[in-house]
Write a protein that holds these residues in place. Structure first.
Motif, PDB file in Angstrom:
ATOM      1  N   ALA A   9      -4.482  -3.994  -7.491  1.00 51.77           N
ATOM      2  CA  ALA A   9      -4.438  -3.818  -6.031  1.00 51.77           C
ATOM      3  C   ALA A   9      -2.989  -3.840  -5.555  1.00 51.77           C
ATOM      4  O   ALA A   9      -2.201  -4.689  -5.970  1.00 51.77           O
ATOM      5  CB  ALA A   9      -5.245  -4.906  -5.341  1.00 51.77           C
ATOM      6  N   THR A  10      -2.648  -2.918  -4.668  1.00 52.33           N
ATOM      7  CA  THR A  10      -1.280  -2.825  -4.173  1.00 52.33           C
ATOM      8  C   THR A  10      -1.058  -3.598  -2.875  1.00 52.33           C
ATOM      9  O   THR A  10       0.067  -3.958  -2.545  1.00 52.33           O
ATOM     10  CB  THR A  10      -0.900  -1.353  -3.941  1.00 52.33           C
ATOM     11  OG1 THR A  10      -1.847  -0.769  -3.031  1.00 52.33           O
ATOM     12  CG2 THR A  10      -0.924  -0.580  -5.252  1.00 52.33           C
ATOM     13  N   ALA A  11      -2.119  -3.852  -2.136  1.00 57.95           N
ATOM     14  CA  ALA A  11      -2.039  -4.628  -0.896  1.00 57.95           C
ATOM     15  C   ALA A  11      -3.420  -5.222  -0.635  1.00 57.95           C
ATOM     16  O   ALA A  11      -4.438  -4.654  -1.058  1.00 57.95           O
ATOM     17  CB  ALA A  11      -1.608  -3.766   0.281  1.00 57.95           C
TER      18      ALA A  11
ATOM     19  N   ALA B  24       0.839  -1.208   0.000  1.00 60.60           N
ATOM     20  CA  ALA B  24       0.000   0.000   0.000  1.00 60.60           C
ATOM     21  C   ALA B  24       0.866   1.246   0.000  1.00 60.60           C
ATOM     22  O   ALA B  24       1.908   1.297   0.658  1.00 60.60           O
ATOM     23  CB  ALA B  24      -0.922   0.002   1.220  1.00 60.60           C
ATOM     24  N   ARG B  25       0.426   2.285  -0.747  1.00 58.30           N
ATOM     25  CA  ARG B  25       1.206   3.509  -0.896  1.00 58.30           C
ATOM     26  C   ARG B  25       0.347   4.718  -0.550  1.00 58.30           C
ATOM     27  O   ARG B  25      -0.869   4.718  -0.790  1.00 58.30           O
ATOM     28  CB  ARG B  25       1.711   3.648  -2.334  1.00 58.30           C
ATOM     29  CG  ARG B  25       2.576   2.484  -2.805  1.00 58.30           C
ATOM     30  CD  ARG B  25       2.980   2.693  -4.243  1.00 58.30           C
ATOM     31  NE  ARG B  25       1.820   2.731  -5.132  1.00 58.30           N
ATOM     32  CZ  ARG B  25       1.616   1.862  -6.115  1.00 58.30           C
ATOM     33  NH1 ARG B  25       2.469   0.887  -6.328  1.00 58.30           N
ATOM     34  NH2 ARG B  25       0.564   1.965  -6.891  1.00 58.30           N
TER      35      ARG B  25
ATOM     36  N   VAL C 156      -1.843  -4.411   7.574  1.00 56.54           N
ATOM     37  CA  VAL C 156      -1.478  -3.776   6.308  1.00 56.54           C
ATOM     38  C   VAL C 156      -0.708  -2.488   6.566  1.00 56.54           C
ATOM     39  O   VAL C 156       0.314  -2.212   5.924  1.00 56.54           O
ATOM     40  CB  VAL C 156      -2.741  -3.493   5.463  1.00 56.54           C
ATOM     41  CG1 VAL C 156      -2.390  -2.707   4.198  1.00 56.54           C
ATOM     42  CG2 VAL C 156      -3.452  -4.789   5.098  1.00 56.54           C
ATOM     43  N   ALA C 157      -1.188  -1.677   7.514  1.00 55.41           N
ATOM     44  CA  ALA C 157      -0.514  -0.416   7.827  1.00 55.41           C
ATOM     45  C   ALA C 157       0.920  -0.667   8.285  1.00 55.41           C
ATOM     46  O   ALA C 157       1.860   0.021   7.849  1.00 55.41           O
ATOM     47  CB  ALA C 157      -1.289   0.339   8.902  1.00 55.41           C
TER      48      ALA C 157
END
Length: 330
Positions: free
Chosen positions: A223-225, A169-170, A240-241
Protein backbone atom coordinates in the motif's frame (compact mmCIF):
# COMPACT_ATOMS: atom_id res chain seq x y z
CA UNK A 1 -43.83 -6.41 70.86
CA UNK A 2 -40.67 -4.51 69.91
CA UNK A 3 -37.81 -6.78 69.04
CA UNK A 4 -39.92 -9.54 67.54
CA UNK A 5 -38.82 -10.62 64.05
CA UNK A 6 -42.21 -9.85 62.62
CA UNK A 7 -41.98 -6.20 63.69
CA UNK A 8 -38.41 -5.51 62.60
CA UNK A 9 -37.95 -2.93 59.88
CA UNK A 10 -36.55 -4.31 56.61
CA UNK A 11 -32.81 -3.73 56.18
CA UNK A 12 -31.89 -0.62 54.22
CA UNK A 13 -30.01 -1.46 51.03
CA UNK A 14 -26.59 0.13 50.86
CA UNK A 15 -26.15 2.76 48.17
CA UNK A 16 -23.80 1.62 45.41
CA UNK A 17 -20.40 3.27 45.79
CA UNK A 18 -19.45 6.28 43.71
CA UNK A 19 -16.02 7.12 42.34
CA UNK A 20 -15.73 9.65 45.19
CA UNK A 21 -16.37 6.85 47.72
CA UNK A 22 -13.55 4.77 46.27
CA UNK A 23 -11.14 7.64 45.72
CA UNK A 24 -8.71 7.99 42.83
CA UNK A 25 -6.39 5.16 43.81
CA UNK A 26 -9.15 2.89 44.99
CA UNK A 27 -10.87 3.24 41.62
CA UNK A 28 -7.64 2.63 39.70
CA UNK A 29 -6.99 -0.49 41.75
CA UNK A 30 -10.53 -1.72 41.16
CA UNK A 31 -10.34 -1.41 37.35
CA UNK A 32 -6.83 -2.85 36.97
CA UNK A 33 -6.67 -5.66 39.53
CA UNK A 34 -6.37 -9.13 38.02
CA UNK A 35 -6.09 -7.98 34.41
CA UNK A 36 -3.81 -9.99 32.12
CA UNK A 37 -1.37 -8.04 29.97
CA UNK A 38 0.09 -9.08 26.60
CA UNK A 39 3.78 -9.98 26.33
CA UNK A 40 4.62 -6.51 25.05
CA UNK A 41 3.76 -5.01 28.46
CA UNK A 42 6.93 -5.15 30.56
CA UNK A 43 5.56 -3.05 33.42
CA UNK A 44 1.87 -2.33 33.73
CA UNK A 45 -0.29 -0.11 35.95
CA UNK A 46 0.86 0.67 39.48
CA UNK A 47 4.03 2.71 39.06
CA UNK A 48 4.83 6.24 37.90
CA UNK A 49 4.99 5.06 34.29
CA UNK A 50 4.43 1.89 32.32
CA UNK A 51 7.09 0.12 30.27
CA UNK A 52 6.24 -1.37 26.87
CA UNK A 53 8.53 -3.38 24.61
CA UNK A 54 9.48 -1.71 21.32
CA UNK A 55 11.27 -4.44 19.36
CA UNK A 56 11.10 -2.38 16.16
CA UNK A 57 12.97 0.49 17.81
CA UNK A 58 10.24 2.92 16.73
CA UNK A 59 6.91 3.55 18.43
CA UNK A 60 3.74 4.89 16.82
CA UNK A 61 1.47 7.00 19.03
CA UNK A 62 -2.03 8.39 18.53
CA UNK A 63 -4.68 9.86 20.78
CA UNK A 64 -8.41 10.57 20.76
CA UNK A 65 -10.78 12.22 23.20
CA UNK A 66 -14.40 11.09 23.59
CA UNK A 67 -16.79 13.47 25.36
CA UNK A 68 -20.21 12.62 26.73
CA UNK A 69 -22.92 14.27 24.64
CA UNK A 70 -20.60 14.69 21.66
CA UNK A 71 -19.23 11.22 20.91
CA UNK A 72 -21.56 9.09 23.01
CA UNK A 73 -24.75 9.20 25.07
CA UNK A 74 -25.25 7.07 28.14
CA UNK A 75 -28.93 6.63 27.26
CA UNK A 76 -27.92 5.17 23.86
CA UNK A 77 -24.90 3.09 24.79
CA UNK A 78 -23.81 1.04 27.78
CA UNK A 79 -20.58 2.02 29.55
CA UNK A 80 -18.99 -1.19 28.30
CA UNK A 81 -19.84 -0.25 24.71
CA UNK A 82 -18.42 3.24 25.23
CA UNK A 83 -15.20 1.75 26.57
CA UNK A 84 -14.88 -0.51 23.56
CA UNK A 85 -15.53 2.42 21.23
CA UNK A 86 -12.88 4.56 22.94
CA UNK A 87 -10.29 1.84 22.44
CA UNK A 88 -11.35 1.01 18.88
CA UNK A 89 -11.24 4.55 17.47
CA UNK A 90 -7.66 4.90 18.70
CA UNK A 91 -6.35 1.53 17.60
CA UNK A 92 -7.79 2.06 14.11
CA UNK A 93 -5.31 4.92 13.68
CA UNK A 94 -2.43 2.55 14.37
CA UNK A 95 -3.79 -0.01 11.91
CA UNK A 96 -4.03 2.77 9.30
CA UNK A 97 -0.26 3.21 9.56
CA UNK A 98 0.25 -0.47 8.79
CA UNK A 99 1.10 -1.31 12.38
CA UNK A 100 -0.23 -3.31 15.32
CA UNK A 101 -1.49 -1.65 18.54
CA UNK A 102 0.43 -2.67 21.65
CA UNK A 103 -0.65 -0.49 24.58
CA UNK A 104 -3.30 1.99 25.69
CA UNK A 105 -3.03 4.81 28.22
CA UNK A 106 -6.42 6.03 29.46
CA UNK A 107 -7.48 9.28 31.07
CA UNK A 108 -10.94 9.24 32.64
CA UNK A 109 -12.74 12.39 33.74
CA UNK A 110 -16.13 12.13 35.45
CA UNK A 111 -18.29 13.81 38.13
CA UNK A 112 -17.52 12.66 41.71
CA UNK A 113 -21.02 11.24 42.04
CA UNK A 114 -20.56 8.89 39.09
CA UNK A 115 -21.32 5.28 39.97
CA UNK A 116 -18.19 3.22 40.47
CA UNK A 117 -19.93 0.47 38.52
CA UNK A 118 -20.11 2.76 35.46
CA UNK A 119 -16.36 3.36 35.64
CA UNK A 120 -15.74 -0.37 36.03
CA UNK A 121 -17.86 -1.14 32.97
CA UNK A 122 -16.03 1.52 30.93
CA UNK A 123 -12.78 -0.13 31.93
CA UNK A 124 -14.12 -3.58 31.07
CA UNK A 125 -14.92 -2.38 27.55
CA UNK A 126 -11.48 -0.82 27.14
CA UNK A 127 -9.75 -3.98 28.29
CA UNK A 128 -11.92 -6.23 26.09
CA UNK A 129 -11.31 -4.25 22.89
CA UNK A 130 -7.60 -3.89 23.62
CA UNK A 131 -7.31 -7.64 24.14
CA UNK A 132 -9.15 -8.32 20.87
CA UNK A 133 -6.45 -6.35 19.04
CA UNK A 134 -3.56 -7.86 20.98
CA UNK A 135 -2.90 -4.76 23.09
CA UNK A 136 -2.96 -4.00 26.81
CA UNK A 137 -4.19 -1.14 29.00
CA UNK A 138 -0.95 -0.15 30.72
CA UNK A 139 -1.79 3.00 32.67
CA UNK A 140 -3.66 6.29 32.85
CA UNK A 141 -5.23 8.82 35.18
CA UNK A 142 -8.57 9.63 36.84
CA UNK A 143 -9.80 13.18 37.43
CA UNK A 144 -12.97 15.02 38.39
CA UNK A 145 -14.86 16.55 35.45
CA UNK A 146 -18.36 17.98 34.78
CA UNK A 147 -19.18 15.10 32.42
CA UNK A 148 -17.71 11.76 31.41
CA UNK A 149 -14.62 12.19 29.23
CA UNK A 150 -12.32 9.44 27.95
CA UNK A 151 -8.91 10.38 26.58
CA UNK A 152 -7.03 7.40 25.15
CA UNK A 153 -3.49 7.27 23.82
CA UNK A 154 -2.46 4.16 21.92
CA UNK A 155 1.04 2.95 21.07
CA UNK A 156 1.85 0.73 18.10
CA UNK A 157 4.58 -1.47 16.67
CA UNK A 158 5.60 -1.36 12.98
CA UNK A 159 7.23 -4.81 13.16
CA UNK A 160 10.11 -3.78 10.95
CA UNK A 161 8.07 -2.17 8.18
CA UNK A 162 7.97 1.46 7.16
CA UNK A 163 4.79 3.31 8.15
CA UNK A 164 2.15 3.78 5.49
CA UNK A 165 1.34 7.49 5.52
CA UNK A 166 -1.25 9.61 3.73
CA UNK A 167 1.31 11.10 1.37
CA UNK A 168 2.42 8.19 -0.83
CA UNK A 169 -0.46 7.72 -3.30
CA UNK A 170 0.62 7.95 -6.95
CA UNK A 171 -1.25 8.49 -10.22
CA UNK A 172 -2.22 5.09 -11.59
CA UNK A 173 -2.78 3.52 -8.16
CA UNK A 174 -6.09 1.90 -7.31
CA UNK A 175 -8.19 3.04 -4.38
CA UNK A 176 -9.54 0.37 -2.03
CA UNK A 177 -11.34 0.01 1.31
CA UNK A 178 -11.52 -2.60 4.06
CA UNK A 179 -14.22 -2.72 6.72
CA UNK A 180 -17.77 -1.42 7.05
CA UNK A 181 -18.97 1.84 5.52
CA UNK A 182 -22.19 3.67 6.36
CA UNK A 183 -23.21 1.42 9.24
CA UNK A 184 -22.47 3.83 12.08
CA UNK A 185 -24.24 6.68 10.29
CA UNK A 186 -27.27 4.46 9.74
CA UNK A 187 -27.25 3.46 13.40
CA UNK A 188 -27.11 7.10 14.47
CA UNK A 189 -30.02 7.92 12.17
CA UNK A 190 -32.07 5.11 13.74
CA UNK A 191 -31.28 6.27 17.29
CA UNK A 192 -32.16 9.87 16.45
CA UNK A 193 -35.58 8.69 15.31
CA UNK A 194 -36.11 7.14 18.73
CA UNK A 195 -35.71 3.50 17.68
CA UNK A 196 -33.35 0.85 19.06
CA UNK A 197 -33.42 -1.63 16.20
CA UNK A 198 -32.26 -3.15 13.89
CA UNK A 199 -29.81 -4.22 16.57
CA UNK A 200 -26.89 -4.83 14.21
CA UNK A 201 -27.24 -1.36 12.70
CA UNK A 202 -27.60 0.45 16.01
CA UNK A 203 -24.75 -1.65 17.38
CA UNK A 204 -22.46 -0.36 14.63
CA UNK A 205 -22.89 3.16 16.00
CA UNK A 206 -22.34 2.03 19.56
CA UNK A 207 -19.20 -0.04 18.89
CA UNK A 208 -17.20 0.28 15.65
CA UNK A 209 -15.45 -2.75 14.18
CA UNK A 210 -12.14 -1.57 12.71
CA UNK A 211 -10.38 -4.19 10.56
CA UNK A 212 -7.20 -4.12 12.65
CA UNK A 213 -5.41 -6.87 10.73
CA UNK A 214 -6.18 -5.25 7.37
CA UNK A 215 -3.74 -2.41 8.05
CA UNK A 216 -0.58 -4.50 8.44
CA UNK A 217 -1.77 -6.75 5.60
CA UNK A 218 -2.10 -3.71 3.31
CA UNK A 219 1.38 -2.53 4.28
CA UNK A 220 2.83 -5.95 3.48
CA UNK A 221 1.05 -5.89 0.10
CA UNK A 222 2.67 -2.58 -0.84
CA UNK A 223 0.00 0.00 0.00
CA UNK A 224 1.31 3.44 -0.93
CA UNK A 225 -1.02 5.48 1.29
CA UNK A 226 -3.63 4.66 3.92
CA UNK A 227 -6.06 6.36 6.31
CA UNK A 228 -8.60 5.51 9.00
CA UNK A 229 -12.11 6.54 7.96
CA UNK A 230 -13.33 8.38 11.04
CA UNK A 231 -15.07 11.46 9.63
CA UNK A 232 -16.46 10.04 6.39
CA UNK A 233 -15.01 8.37 3.30
CA UNK A 234 -14.88 11.50 1.14
CA UNK A 235 -13.64 13.75 3.93
CA UNK A 236 -10.81 11.41 4.87
CA UNK A 237 -9.88 10.68 1.26
CA UNK A 238 -9.53 14.45 0.95
CA UNK A 239 -6.64 14.27 3.42
CA UNK A 240 -4.93 11.62 1.29
CA UNK A 241 -5.45 13.63 -1.91
CA UNK A 242 -4.00 16.75 -0.30
CA UNK A 243 -1.04 15.01 1.36
CA UNK A 244 -0.19 13.01 -1.79
CA UNK A 245 -0.83 15.82 -4.28
CA UNK A 246 -3.16 13.65 -6.37
CA UNK A 247 -6.79 13.38 -7.44
CA UNK A 248 -8.97 10.55 -6.15
CA UNK A 249 -12.14 9.36 -7.82
CA UNK A 250 -14.66 7.06 -6.12
CA UNK A 251 -16.96 4.85 -8.19
CA UNK A 252 -20.24 4.93 -6.32
CA UNK A 253 -21.41 1.60 -7.75
CA UNK A 254 -18.26 -0.07 -6.38
CA UNK A 255 -18.81 1.06 -2.79
CA UNK A 256 -20.48 -1.90 -1.06
CA UNK A 257 -24.04 -1.27 0.15
CA UNK A 258 -25.27 -3.96 2.51
CA UNK A 259 -28.90 -4.99 1.91
CA UNK A 260 -29.68 -4.27 5.55
CA UNK A 261 -28.56 -0.64 5.17
CA UNK A 262 -30.63 -0.27 2.02
CA UNK A 263 -33.68 -1.50 3.94
CA UNK A 264 -33.08 0.94 6.80
CA UNK A 265 -32.59 3.83 4.39
CA UNK A 266 -35.88 3.03 2.67
CA UNK A 267 -37.69 2.81 6.01
CA UNK A 268 -36.29 6.17 7.15
CA UNK A 269 -36.55 7.91 3.80
CA UNK A 270 -32.78 8.43 3.87
CA UNK A 271 -30.05 8.32 1.22
CA UNK A 272 -27.99 5.17 1.79
CA UNK A 273 -25.26 6.33 -0.60
CA UNK A 274 -24.77 9.46 1.50
CA UNK A 275 -24.19 7.24 4.54
CA UNK A 276 -21.55 5.30 2.61
CA UNK A 277 -19.75 8.36 1.30
CA UNK A 278 -19.98 10.78 4.23
CA UNK A 279 -20.91 8.79 7.32
CA UNK A 280 -18.24 8.76 10.01
CA UNK A 281 -17.27 6.53 12.95
CA UNK A 282 -17.10 3.21 11.11
CA UNK A 283 -13.29 3.29 11.27
CA UNK A 284 -12.84 1.29 8.12
CA UNK A 285 -9.55 1.75 6.25
CA UNK A 286 -8.96 3.28 2.84
CA UNK A 287 -5.71 2.77 0.95
CA UNK A 288 -4.01 3.26 -2.39
CA UNK A 289 -2.23 0.31 -3.97
CA UNK A 290 -0.04 -0.04 -7.05
CA UNK A 291 -2.17 -1.20 -10.00
CA UNK A 292 -0.41 -4.57 -10.14
CA UNK A 293 -0.60 -5.27 -6.39
CA UNK A 294 -2.39 -8.36 -5.14
CA UNK A 295 -4.88 -6.94 -2.67
CA UNK A 296 -5.11 -8.78 0.66
CA UNK A 297 -8.31 -10.53 1.67
CA UNK A 298 -10.98 -8.09 2.76
CA UNK A 299 -9.84 -5.20 0.54
CA UNK A 300 -12.15 -4.02 -2.25
CA UNK A 301 -11.27 -1.62 -5.09
CA UNK A 302 -13.65 1.37 -5.18
CA UNK A 303 -11.81 3.94 -7.26
CA UNK A 304 -8.64 5.28 -8.78
CA UNK A 305 -5.79 7.74 -8.29
CA UNK A 306 -4.87 10.26 -11.01
CA UNK A 307 -2.94 13.46 -11.51
CA UNK A 308 -4.68 16.55 -10.19
CA UNK A 309 -6.24 17.38 -6.84
CA UNK A 310 -9.33 16.77 -4.75
CA UNK A 311 -11.87 13.97 -4.50
CA UNK A 312 -14.67 13.27 -6.95
CA UNK A 313 -17.48 10.73 -7.15
CA UNK A 314 -18.03 9.18 -10.57
CA UNK A 315 -15.87 11.93 -12.05
CA UNK A 316 -17.92 14.79 -10.55
CA UNK A 317 -17.66 17.01 -7.50
CA UNK A 318 -19.84 15.61 -4.73
CA UNK A 319 -22.88 17.72 -3.90
CA UNK A 320 -23.00 18.06 -0.15
CA UNK A 321 -20.88 17.88 2.99
CA UNK A 322 -18.05 15.37 2.65
CA UNK A 323 -18.07 14.32 6.29
CA UNK A 324 -17.88 15.37 9.93
CA UNK A 325 -16.00 18.44 11.16
CA UNK A 326 -16.08 19.21 14.90
CA UNK A 327 -15.66 22.93 14.37
CA UNK A 328 -17.79 23.46 11.26
CA UNK A 329 -20.77 25.80 11.71
CA UNK A 330 -23.88 23.84 12.68
Amino acid sequence: MPGRAGNQAPPVAAEPPTVADLGEFGLISRVTEGRVQPGSTLLGPGDDAAMVAAPDGRVLASTDVLVEGVHFRLDWSTPEQIGRKAAAVNMADIAAMGAAPTALLVGLGCPPGTSAALAEELAAGLWAEAKAAGAGVVGGDVVSAPQVVLAVTVLGDLRGREPVTRSGARPGDVLAVAGRLGWAAAGLAVLRRGFRSPVEVVGAHRVPAPPYAAGPAAAAAGATAMIDISDGLLADLGHVAEASGVALDVRSEAVPLAPRLAEVATALGADALRWLLTGGEDHALAAAFPPDAALPEGWLVIGSVAEGSGVTVDGRTYDGTAGWDHFAPS
